[in-house]
Design an enzyme around this catalytic site. Structure first.
Site, PDB file in Angstrom:
ATOM      1  N   GLU A 150       0.744  -1.178  -0.015  1.00 46.58           N
ATOM      2  CA  GLU A 150       0.060   0.061  -0.084  1.00 46.58           C
ATOM      3  C   GLU A 150       0.982   1.282   0.083  1.00 46.58           C
ATOM      4  O   GLU A 150       0.559   2.330   0.456  1.00 46.58           O
ATOM      5  CB  GLU A 150      -0.934  -0.127   1.141  1.00 46.58           C
ATOM      6  CG  GLU A 150      -1.717  -1.372   1.048  1.00 46.58           C
ATOM      7  CD  GLU A 150      -2.871  -1.265   2.256  1.00 46.58           C
ATOM      8  OE1 GLU A 150      -2.976  -0.487   3.025  1.00 46.58           O
ATOM      9  OE2 GLU A 150      -3.534  -2.489   2.268  1.00 46.58           O
ATOM     10  N   GLU A 257      -5.697 -11.041  -1.762  1.00 42.71           N
ATOM     11  CA  GLU A 257      -6.327 -10.971  -0.688  1.00 42.71           C
ATOM     12  C   GLU A 257      -7.800 -10.827  -0.950  1.00 42.71           C
ATOM     13  O   GLU A 257      -8.708 -10.012  -0.406  1.00 42.71           O
ATOM     14  CB  GLU A 257      -6.129  -9.419   0.146  1.00 42.71           C
ATOM     15  CG  GLU A 257      -4.719  -9.356   0.686  1.00 42.71           C
ATOM     16  CD  GLU A 257      -4.620  -7.965   1.334  1.00 42.71           C
ATOM     17  OE1 GLU A 257      -5.609  -7.259   2.015  1.00 42.71           O
ATOM     18  OE2 GLU A 257      -3.221  -7.697   1.633  1.00 42.71           O
TER      19      GLU A 257
END
Ligand code: 9MR
Length: 355
Positions: A150, A257
């Site tokens: 991220e 994910e």
């Protein structure tokens, strides 16, 4: 044929519990690795979860146990006991261990942030020591790592600047993390991992600019992780477009994910918007189709040699992070709250090409 199989299992699903039913194994049906994130402590005490995990998955990603706040809780302390237990478990069950994640702004312990704020120059040395000790310790054991997680803004273009790593080291921190990890284990598969890149093309383009620049300059990146926390209404065309462009780099592609929600949110903690209060049969079937679409896109677009695998972010609606984090009631997973397989499970399973 597919339809008959699907309907048959729907009927079985209605009468049986997970303990009573032996459903086909996902890992055996797939031509690539299949994983789920796992929270080790509750997992080890839950017989049904352990049975399902061993049955379906050949790749293990720790939900939190391998993050920096767990490994380096205080200055001069690196604690490995939990990771060592996970290694023992995965080796016993012949599973691939995936390392999530080395550098993530959100998993950085407070003491590191404080120290780096006072002395920004210190952070690079700490990063090098942390990554090399960690990756070196599990060299040849952890197959691949989310080296940086991220690093781009939640929405739109540009690096995530509200991160101690960016503040202290500039955008170079990402490249340095990859170099340090590669030096410690030249064979580890090194990923850049992020969310919303499958749908936000501004964000995706920023990431791709970095990735292609890394490739041009020989920064040792080996893969792109699409977290793939998606919603039912994210168009397949957009997902296919970004997957195609990522696959064109020749790098490994990990759907790292995966979950699929019905409701929506603004990406922030507590920012859920409850659009659907209950899960109807027709919603369950649509979700099965979306899971199938995702598998088809992955198999059709990503060349076999680049398929690092598909990992769920928790595989059941009882334990999903979505409801806790966004303050929602949703049903994003392939198993339901009672740990029974949903149509989504069969949608996913039946879409898999045999190995
Ligand atoms: O699901 C994870 C949750 O249990 C942890 O408390 C949290 C903070 O470590 O991280 C969650 O996992 C995140 C993952 O590491 C990165 N992508 C988003 C995931 C959901 O927040």
């Amino acid at each position: 044929m597919r339809k008959v199989f699907f309907t048959l299992f729907l009927a079985v699903d209605f009468f049986c519990s997970a303990q009573q039913i032996q459903v086909p194994s996902l890992k055996e049906a797939a031509g690539f690795s299949i994983g789920s994130s796992i929270r080790f402590v509750p997992f080890m005490q839950d017989d049904v979860l352990r049975q399902l995990q061993a049955h379906h998955f050949d790749s293990y990603t720790a939900g939190s146990d391998m993050k920096m706040y767990q490994i380096a809780p205080r200055e001069d302390v690196l604690q490995w006991a939990r990771v060592d237990s996970i290694v023992a478990y995965t080796q016993k069950h012949n599973q691939r261990l995936f390392g999530h994640t080395l550098i993530w702004h959100s998993a950085t312990p407070r003491w590191v942030e404080k120290k780096a704020k006072k002395n920004p120059k210190w952070l690079d040395g700490f990063m090098k020591h942390y990554i090399q000790t960690y990756v070196g310790r599990y060299k040849g054991i952890v197959d691949g790592w989310d080296v940086v997680n991220e690093g781009f803004n939640t929405k739109g273009a540009g690096y995530r600047t509200a991160s101690i790593w960016y503040e202290a080291m500039g955008e170079e921190y990402i490249e340095k993390a990859f170099r340090y990890a590669h030096e410690a284990d030249p064979d580890a598969v090194l990923f850049y991992n992020d969310f919303n890149i499958e749908r936000d093309t501004l964000k995706f383009n920023s990431m791709m600019k970095m990735v292609t620049d890394f490739q041009r300059r020989g920064v040792p990146i080996s893969g792109i992780g699409f977290q793939m926390h998606i919603r039912m209404d994210i168009p397949n065309e957009v997902i296919a477009y970004t997957l195609q462009r990522a696959a064109d780099t020749g790098l490994q592609i990990h759907l790292s994910e995966v979950d699929i929600i019905f409701n929506t949110h603004d990406d922030s903690k507590g920012g859920g918007v409850q659009l659907y209060d209950r899960l109807t049969e027709s919603m369950r079937l649509k979700q099965a189709q979306k899971y199938a679409d995702l598998v088809h896109m992955y198999q059709d677009i990503v060349p076999k040699s680049q398929q690092y695998g598909i990992t769920f972010w928790g595989f059941n609606d009882r334990d999903t992070w979505i409801n806790r984090f966004f303050k929602l009631r949703d049903w994003p997973c392939i198993y339901d709250e009672q740990l029974n397989p949903k149509p989504a499970f069969y949608g996913f399973l039946n879409a898999l090409d045999a190995p």
